[in-house]
Design a protein around this motif. Structure first.
Motif, mmCIF file in Angstrom:
data_model
loop_
_atom_site.group_PDB
_atom_site.id
_atom_site.type_symbol
_atom_site.label_atom_id
_atom_site.label_comp_id
_atom_site.label_asym_id
_atom_site.label_seq_id
_atom_site.Cartn_x
_atom_site.Cartn_y
_atom_site.Cartn_z
ATOM 1 N N ASN A 1 0.841 -1.053 0.053
ATOM 2 C CA ASN A 1 0.042 -0.141 0.066
ATOM 3 C C ASN A 1 0.747 1.225 -0.044
ATOM 4 O O ASN A 1 2.189 1.104 0.069
ATOM 5 C CB ASN A 1 -0.744 0.122 1.112
ATOM 6 C CG ASN A 1 -0.285 0.116 2.374
ATOM 7 O OD1 ASN A 1 0.721 0.974 2.626
ATOM 8 N ND2 ASN A 1 -0.600 -0.613 3.487
ATOM 9 N N TRP A 2 0.369 2.238 -0.086
ATOM 10 C CA TRP A 2 1.128 3.603 -0.619
ATOM 11 C C TRP A 2 1.765 4.127 0.611
ATOM 12 O O TRP A 2 2.597 4.696 0.866
ATOM 13 C CB TRP A 2 0.089 4.960 -1.140
ATOM 14 C CG TRP A 2 0.259 4.485 -2.453
ATOM 15 C CD1 TRP A 2 -0.884 3.798 -3.210
ATOM 16 C CD2 TRP A 2 1.385 4.586 -3.479
ATOM 17 N NE1 TRP A 2 -0.274 3.573 -4.609
ATOM 18 C CE2 TRP A 2 1.160 4.346 -4.723
ATOM 19 C CE3 TRP A 2 2.622 5.263 -3.253
ATOM 20 C CZ2 TRP A 2 1.692 4.321 -5.885
ATOM 21 C CZ3 TRP A 2 3.454 5.507 -4.337
ATOM 22 C CH2 TRP A 2 2.991 4.972 -5.231
ATOM 23 N N ILE B 39 4.932 2.086 0.598
ATOM 24 C CA ILE B 39 5.619 2.864 -0.308
ATOM 25 C C ILE B 39 6.261 3.890 0.162
ATOM 26 O O ILE B 39 7.389 4.233 -0.091
ATOM 27 C CB ILE B 39 4.804 2.769 -1.588
ATOM 28 C CG1 ILE B 39 4.403 1.491 -2.348
ATOM 29 C CG2 ILE B 39 5.579 3.601 -2.762
ATOM 30 C CD1 ILE B 39 3.433 1.479 -3.545
ATOM 31 N N GLU B 40 5.547 4.965 0.770
ATOM 32 C CA GLU B 40 6.261 6.136 1.193
ATOM 33 C C GLU B 40 7.055 5.975 2.160
ATOM 34 O O GLU B 40 8.101 6.577 2.203
ATOM 35 C CB GLU B 40 4.889 7.151 1.618
ATOM 36 C CG GLU B 40 5.211 8.577 1.826
ATOM 37 C CD GLU B 40 4.103 9.405 2.223
ATOM 38 O OE1 GLU B 40 4.357 10.445 2.819
ATOM 39 O OE2 GLU B 40 3.162 8.983 1.798
ATOM 40 N N TRP C 293 10.343 4.855 0.649
ATOM 41 C CA TRP C 293 10.670 5.186 -0.670
ATOM 42 C C TRP C 293 12.196 5.243 -1.216
ATOM 43 O O TRP C 293 12.659 5.019 -2.271
ATOM 44 C CB TRP C 293 10.138 6.728 -0.671
ATOM 45 C CG TRP C 293 10.236 7.314 -2.145
ATOM 46 C CD1 TRP C 293 11.060 8.095 -2.270
ATOM 47 C CD2 TRP C 293 9.575 7.065 -2.973
ATOM 48 N NE1 TRP C 293 10.921 8.920 -3.591
ATOM 49 C CE2 TRP C 293 10.181 7.872 -4.156
ATOM 50 C CE3 TRP C 293 8.882 6.088 -3.567
ATOM 51 C CZ2 TRP C 293 9.618 7.829 -5.631
ATOM 52 C CZ3 TRP C 293 8.297 6.185 -4.594
ATOM 53 C CH2 TRP C 293 8.524 6.779 -5.897
ATOM 54 N N LYS D 106 5.077 9.890 -2.777
ATOM 55 C CA LYS D 106 3.531 10.535 -2.650
ATOM 56 C C LYS D 106 3.041 10.183 -3.948
ATOM 57 O O LYS D 106 3.594 10.352 -5.058
ATOM 58 C CB LYS D 106 3.463 12.041 -2.567
ATOM 59 C CG LYS D 106 4.276 12.749 -1.319
ATOM 60 C CD LYS D 106 3.288 12.743 -0.371
ATOM 61 C CE LYS D 106 4.004 13.474 0.799
ATOM 62 N NZ LYS D 106 4.843 13.113 1.542
ATOM 63 N N ARG D 107 2.014 9.343 -4.055
ATOM 64 C CA ARG D 107 1.279 8.651 -5.082
ATOM 65 C C ARG D 107 0.834 9.795 -6.137
ATOM 66 O O ARG D 107 1.191 9.529 -7.518
ATOM 67 C CB ARG D 107 0.063 7.845 -4.551
ATOM 68 C CG ARG D 107 -0.749 7.310 -5.903
ATOM 69 C CD ARG D 107 -2.062 6.663 -5.421
ATOM 70 N NE ARG D 107 -2.656 6.169 -6.681
ATOM 71 C CZ ARG D 107 -3.638 7.011 -7.394
ATOM 72 N NH1 ARG D 107 -3.844 8.407 -6.982
ATOM 73 N NH2 ARG D 107 -4.169 6.595 -8.222
ATOM 74 N N ASP E 244 -0.689 2.530 -9.998
ATOM 75 C CA ASP E 244 -1.208 1.642 -9.104
ATOM 76 C C ASP E 244 -0.811 0.147 -9.630
ATOM 77 O O ASP E 244 -0.553 -0.800 -8.534
ATOM 78 C CB ASP E 244 -2.696 1.916 -9.205
ATOM 79 C CG ASP E 244 -3.221 3.000 -8.503
ATOM 80 O OD1 ASP E 244 -2.585 3.902 -7.702
ATOM 81 O OD2 ASP E 244 -4.306 3.303 -8.787
ATOM 82 N N GLY F 127 2.462 -0.483 -8.057
ATOM 83 C CA GLY F 127 2.583 -0.471 -6.530
ATOM 84 C C GLY F 127 1.969 -1.845 -6.095
ATOM 85 O O GLY F 127 2.656 -2.366 -5.281
#
Length: 65
Positions: free
Chosen positions: A2-3, A6-7, A10, A35-36, A59, A62
């Motif tokens: 999920n983001w 990921i964040e 990074w 940041k997406r 997406d 990700g």
């Protein structure tokens, strides 16, 4: 992935981003900071994608992590 993950990861994931989108520079990816929406905007700018297409591409990337 999920983001939030990921964040949070990074710095480690920037290499994977450059594998997928090789035209992006390290400085540009530093500014994205995981940041997406910023990554979507950069994909749009660098590759001339429509917003929806860039969102789908980001997406998909990700989810594949």
């Amino acid at each position: 992935m999920n983001w939030d993950q990921i964040e949070g990861g990074w710095k480690q994931l920037k290499g994977k981003v450059q594998e997928k989108w090789g035209d992006m520079t390290g400085d540009e990816l530093d500014r994205v900071e995981g940041k997406r929406e910023q990554l979507v905007g950069l994909v749009q700018q660098k590759y001339g994608r429509a917003k929806e297409e860039a969102e789908r591409e980001v997406d998909d990337w990700g989810r594949g992590l």
